[in-house]
Design a protein around this motif. Structure first.
Motif, PDB file in Angstrom:
ATOM      1  N   THR A  97      57.646  22.630 -55.209  1.00  0.00           N
ATOM      2  CA  THR A  97      56.201  22.413 -55.081  1.00  0.00           C
ATOM      3  C   THR A  97      55.533  23.717 -54.670  1.00  0.00           C
ATOM      4  O   THR A  97      56.165  24.600 -54.093  1.00  0.00           O
ATOM      5  CB  THR A  97      55.873  21.342 -54.022  1.00  0.00           C
ATOM      6  N   SER A  98      54.258  23.806 -54.979  1.00  0.00           N
ATOM      7  CA  SER A  98      53.475  24.959 -54.531  1.00  0.00           C
ATOM      8  C   SER A  98      53.134  24.779 -53.059  1.00  0.00           C
ATOM      9  O   SER A  98      53.377  23.721 -52.466  1.00  0.00           O
ATOM     10  CB  SER A  98      52.181  25.056 -55.346  1.00  0.00           C
ATOM     11  N   ILE A  99      52.523  25.799 -52.492  1.00  0.00           N
ATOM     12  CA  ILE A  99      51.963  25.630 -51.160  1.00  0.00           C
ATOM     13  C   ILE A  99      50.724  24.743 -51.303  1.00  0.00           C
ATOM     14  O   ILE A  99      50.187  24.569 -52.395  1.00  0.00           O
ATOM     15  CB  ILE A  99      51.599  26.989 -50.502  1.00  0.00           C
ATOM     16  N   TRP A 100      50.264  24.183 -50.204  1.00  0.00           N
ATOM     17  CA  TRP A 100      49.055  23.359 -50.228  1.00  0.00           C
ATOM     18  C   TRP A 100      47.833  24.239 -50.425  1.00  0.00           C
ATOM     19  O   TRP A 100      47.772  25.367 -49.922  1.00  0.00           O
ATOM     20  CB  TRP A 100      48.893  22.610 -48.904  1.00  0.00           C
ATOM     21  N   SER A 101      46.847  23.732 -51.130  1.00  0.00           N
ATOM     22  CA  SER A 101      45.557  24.403 -51.200  1.00  0.00           C
ATOM     23  C   SER A 101      44.934  24.376 -49.808  1.00  0.00           C
ATOM     24  O   SER A 101      45.298  23.552 -48.960  1.00  0.00           O
ATOM     25  CB  SER A 101      44.635  23.702 -52.203  1.00  0.00           C
ATOM     26  N   TYR A 102      43.986  25.253 -49.583  1.00  0.00           N
ATOM     27  CA  TYR A 102      43.281  25.259 -48.306  1.00  0.00           C
ATOM     28  C   TYR A 102      42.494  23.951 -48.187  1.00  0.00           C
ATOM     29  O   TYR A 102      41.850  23.530 -49.152  1.00  0.00           O
ATOM     30  CB  TYR A 102      42.340  26.456 -48.223  1.00  0.00           C
ATOM     31  N   PRO A 103      42.526  23.269 -47.041  1.00  0.00           N
ATOM     32  CA  PRO A 103      41.765  22.011 -46.897  1.00  0.00           C
ATOM     33  C   PRO A 103      40.268  22.228 -47.139  1.00  0.00           C
ATOM     34  O   PRO A 103      39.657  23.105 -46.543  1.00  0.00           O
ATOM     35  CB  PRO A 103      42.023  21.592 -45.448  1.00  0.00           C
ATOM     36  N   THR A 104      39.707  21.425 -48.019  1.00  0.00           N
ATOM     37  CA  THR A 104      38.303  21.527 -48.404  1.00  0.00           C
ATOM     38  C   THR A 104      37.512  20.377 -47.801  1.00  0.00           C
ATOM     39  O   THR A 104      37.925  19.218 -47.909  1.00  0.00           O
ATOM     40  CB  THR A 104      38.170  21.495 -49.943  1.00  0.00           C
ATOM     41  N   LEU A 105      36.387  20.685 -47.171  1.00  0.00           N
ATOM     42  CA  LEU A 105      35.532  19.668 -46.582  1.00  0.00           C
ATOM     43  C   LEU A 105      34.881  18.825 -47.678  1.00  0.00           C
ATOM     44  O   LEU A 105      34.289  19.367 -48.614  1.00  0.00           O
ATOM     45  CB  LEU A 105      34.446  20.321 -45.726  1.00  0.00           C
ATOM     46  N   VAL A 106      35.005  17.505 -47.563  1.00  0.00           N
ATOM     47  CA  VAL A 106      34.338  16.556 -48.457  1.00  0.00           C
ATOM     48  C   VAL A 106      33.713  15.477 -47.586  1.00  0.00           C
ATOM     49  O   VAL A 106      34.277  15.097 -46.571  1.00  0.00           O
ATOM     50  CB  VAL A 106      35.318  15.944 -49.499  1.00  0.00           C
ATOM     51  N   GLU A 107      32.521  14.989 -47.960  1.00  0.00           N
ATOM     52  CA  GLU A 107      31.807  14.048 -47.102  1.00  0.00           C
ATOM     53  C   GLU A 107      31.206  12.909 -47.908  1.00  0.00           C
ATOM     54  O   GLU A 107      30.687  13.117 -49.005  1.00  0.00           O
ATOM     55  CB  GLU A 107      30.671  14.761 -46.362  1.00  0.00           C
ATOM     56  N   THR A 108      31.299  11.714 -47.338  1.00  0.00           N
ATOM     57  CA  THR A 108      30.597  10.577 -47.919  1.00  0.00           C
ATOM     58  C   THR A 108      29.124  10.677 -47.525  1.00  0.00           C
ATOM     59  O   THR A 108      28.767  11.404 -46.596  1.00  0.00           O
ATOM     60  CB  THR A 108      31.190   9.241 -47.431  1.00  0.00           C
ATOM     61  N   VAL A 109      28.276   9.959 -48.244  1.00  0.00           N
ATOM     62  CA  VAL A 109      26.830  10.085 -48.070  1.00  0.00           C
ATOM     63  C   VAL A 109      26.203   8.736 -47.714  1.00  0.00           C
ATOM     64  O   VAL A 109      26.898   7.735 -47.547  1.00  0.00           O
ATOM     65  CB  VAL A 109      26.192  10.655 -49.358  1.00  0.00           C
ATOM     66  N   CYS A 110      24.889   8.702 -47.657  1.00  0.00           N
ATOM     67  CA  CYS A 110      24.157   7.457 -47.406  1.00  0.00           C
ATOM     68  C   CYS A 110      24.316   6.522 -48.606  1.00  0.00           C
ATOM     69  O   CYS A 110      24.439   6.988 -49.738  1.00  0.00           O
ATOM     70  CB  CYS A 110      22.669   7.747 -47.199  1.00  0.00           C
ATOM     71  N   PRO A 111      24.269   5.233 -48.372  1.00  0.00           N
ATOM     72  CA  PRO A 111      24.332   4.309 -49.508  1.00  0.00           C
ATOM     73  C   PRO A 111      23.054   4.412 -50.344  1.00  0.00           C
ATOM     74  O   PRO A 111      22.005   4.821 -49.843  1.00  0.00           O
ATOM     75  CB  PRO A 111      24.449   2.935 -48.847  1.00  0.00           C
ATOM     76  N   ALA A 112      23.159   4.039 -51.605  1.00  0.00           N
ATOM     77  CA  ALA A 112      21.975   4.048 -52.475  1.00  0.00           C
ATOM     78  C   ALA A 112      20.908   3.115 -51.905  1.00  0.00           C
ATOM     79  O   ALA A 112      19.723   3.421 -51.933  1.00  0.00           O
ATOM     80  CB  ALA A 112      22.362   3.634 -53.881  1.00  0.00           C
ATOM     81  N   TYR A 113      21.325   1.965 -51.388  1.00  0.00           N
ATOM     82  CA  TYR A 113      20.419   0.983 -50.777  1.00  0.00           C
ATOM     83  C   TYR A 113      21.122   0.305 -49.616  1.00  0.00           C
ATOM     84  O   TYR A 113      22.294   0.004 -49.694  1.00  0.00           O
ATOM     85  CB  TYR A 113      20.012  -0.106 -51.784  1.00  0.00           C
TER      86      TYR A 113
END
Length: 189
Positions: A97-113
């Motif tokens: 396996t390769s090394i892990w990619s650098y951890p990337t910030l991901v975020e959930t958002v407000c609901p549509a309604y």
């Protein structure tokens, strides 16, 4: 030298190694986000087999660990307005396996309604000019007075409230999150 500031860094160990033939995936990207779902993608590599992990905000707790045969994943069942970190590595073969990619910030958002009935008592928020209820927006023309959550109870009430200051020389607007339903059939109290 006299009168100069000095900064130091101490390095205990350094290791440099070859990358190998199994390279890490790059360009890990948040492709889409909703209140409880994230779609994450990355560059496609020759093996087209990957291990992807979604981590809690502390970057230590693994929430999702999955093997994929494409360079995109949709993860659901997440918490609204929450920060996560995603990382991925290529699987080139058994034990390779390769090394892990650098951890990337991901975020959930407000609901549509937000579904009705919707209520907010402001007690779950800190008090002060920097604090707003989740998914509310504010617009103001004054740097001194802007809408915010306030812990100073007014006569006849307890707990936090929402403070909006108005004057003839400044405007303050507050926009609630989008609500499910027809505006003509809603009542605010």
């Amino acid at each position: 030298e006299s009168g100069t500031a000095a900064n130091y860094i101490y390095i205990r160990n350094v290791r440099v190694d070859t990358v190998g033939s199994c390279v890490e995936p790059l360009q890990l990207t948040l492709m889409d986000a909703s209140a409880n779902e994230l779609t994450i993608g990355w560059e496609q590599l020759p093996s087209n087999k990957y291990q992807m992990q979604l981590l809690a905000e502390n970057k230590q707790t693994v929430l999702v660990d999955t093997i994929l045969t494409n360079n995109m994943v949709k993860i659901d069942g997440l918490t609204m307005l929450t920060s996560y970190y995603a990382k991925v590595r290529q699987i080139c073969g058994v034990g390779d396996t390769s090394i892990w990619s650098y951890p990337t910030l991901v975020e959930t958002v407000c609901p549509a309604y937000y579904p009705l009935p919707y209520s907010e008592n402001f007690d779950s928020y800190k008090s002060g000019a920097d604090y707003m209820p989740e998914c509310w927006e504010r617009f103001h023309s004054s740097t001194s007075y802007k809408p915010y959550v306030n812990s100073s109870a007014k006569a006849g009430s307890t707990g936090n409230g929402f403070y909006i200051y108005g004057s003839t020389s400044a405007y303050n607007y507050v926009v609630l999150p989008a609500l499910e339903g027809k505006i003509g059939e809603m009542m605010m109290s």
